[in-house]
Design an enzyme around this catalytic site. Structure first.
Site, short mmCIF file in Angstrom:
data_model
loop_
_atom_site.label_atom_id
_atom_site.label_comp_id
_atom_site.label_asym_id
_atom_site.label_seq_id
_atom_site.Cartn_x
_atom_site.Cartn_y
_atom_site.Cartn_z
N GLY A 152 0.87 -1.17 0.00
CA GLY A 152 0.00 0.00 0.00
C GLY A 152 0.90 1.22 0.00
N GLU A 153 0.53 2.24 0.72
CA GLU A 153 1.36 3.44 0.82
C GLU A 153 1.86 3.51 2.26
OE1 GLU A 153 3.56 6.31 0.34
OE2 GLU A 153 1.99 6.90 1.73
N CYS A 160 6.30 -5.29 0.89
CA CYS A 160 6.41 -4.00 0.21
C CYS A 160 6.33 -2.85 1.21
CB CYS A 160 5.38 -3.89 -0.92
SG CYS A 160 5.76 -2.57 -2.10
N ARG A 180 12.94 3.40 -0.43
CA ARG A 180 11.64 3.45 -1.11
C ARG A 180 11.82 3.81 -2.58
NH1 ARG A 180 7.55 7.23 2.15
NH2 ARG A 180 8.41 8.63 0.60
N ILE A 198 5.68 -3.94 -7.25
CA ILE A 198 4.88 -2.76 -7.60
C ILE A 198 5.44 -1.54 -6.86
CG2 ILE A 198 2.58 -1.71 -7.60
CD1 ILE A 198 1.44 -4.61 -7.48
N ARG A 199 5.99 -0.59 -7.61
CA ARG A 199 6.66 0.58 -7.00
C ARG A 199 7.50 0.13 -5.81
NH1 ARG A 199 2.76 5.47 -5.84
NH2 ARG A 199 4.69 6.23 -4.94
N HIS A 206 5.35 -8.62 -3.77
CA HIS A 206 4.00 -8.92 -3.28
C HIS A 206 3.72 -10.42 -3.36
CE1 HIS A 206 2.15 -4.83 -2.92
NE2 HIS A 206 3.20 -4.53 -3.68
N GLU A 225 1.43 -12.10 -2.10
CA GLU A 225 0.00 -12.39 -2.20
C GLU A 225 -0.47 -12.38 -3.65
OE1 GLU A 225 0.14 -7.91 -2.09
OE2 GLU A 225 1.34 -9.57 -1.33
#
Length: 200
Positions: free
Chosen positions: A52-53, A84, A116, A145-146, A181, A183
């Site tokens: 997430g963020e 992440c 990050r 992802i990022r 990730h 998941e």
């Protein structure tokens, strides 16, 4: 066995599904719950902090009193898997590839240094094959992802998997951190490894 997933944002629903698959694969009985406030932690045997963020997750967790509670329980030995943004939350040192040092709220219990947006914002997401032989598993097809990177491990922390010489999966005692990730992977290897850690 009761596993709680921090459920503010990010792919927590995918973690639910992957965890359920891992329970089935290992023939374990398990309960999976959402965690949003400190009392939700009561009776849990392990916690997952999803992607997430990381700044948002940290700020919300701090405002609701969950951040300090998590830190206390993890320090006391509660097994945790941070993926992440979750890996960023666990790190003792965090910087951003572009802006340098950050002052975001962290759990900060794991002897890892995380950067990050390591791969650059333009490379929003990519897929790669990661060797999981250090945990007795096959190679896995995983999604970034990022993604951050684990730039350094020290003390009792150790690297369990690398991609092009950069750590993407680390462990320290009761703590696991992945920059990808798991998941979203087609294998339940990471979640199975986490459940073994919880089971002791």
């Amino acid at each position: 066995m009761k596993i709680g997933i921090i459920a503010y944002q990010g792919s927590f629903e995918e973690h639910f599904l992957q965890l359920k698959r891992a329970f089935d694969k290992l023939s374990l009985n398990g309960e999976i719950i959402s965690i949003k406030i400190p009392k939700d932690l009561k009776g849990v045997d392990g916690v997952i902090i999803p992607g997430g963020e990381s700044t948002t997750i940290g700020l919300v967790a701090k405002r609701l009193g969950l951040l300090d509670e998590l830190k206390e329980k993890i320090t006391s030995g509660l097994p945790v898997l941070g993926t992440c943004a979750g890996a960023i939350m666990l790190a003792k040192e965090v910087s951003d590839a572009k802006v340098g040092k950050t002052s975001q709220p962290l759990i900060g219990t794991m002897n890892i240094s995380v950067i990050r947006n390591y791969y650059g914002r333009q490379k929003e997401s990519f897929e790669a094959i990661v060797d999981l032989s250090k945990i007795g598993k096959d190679k896995a097809h995983v999604v970034f992802i990022r993604a951050p990177a684990i730039a350094k491990v020290w003390g009792k922390a150790q690297s369990l998997a690398e991609l092009n010489g950069v750590t993407v999966f680390a462990e320290e005692n009761n703590m696991l951190a992945t920059t990808f990730h798991p998941e979203l992977s087609d294998t339940t290897s990471i979640h199975e490894y986490f459940l073994h850690l919880v089971k002791g």
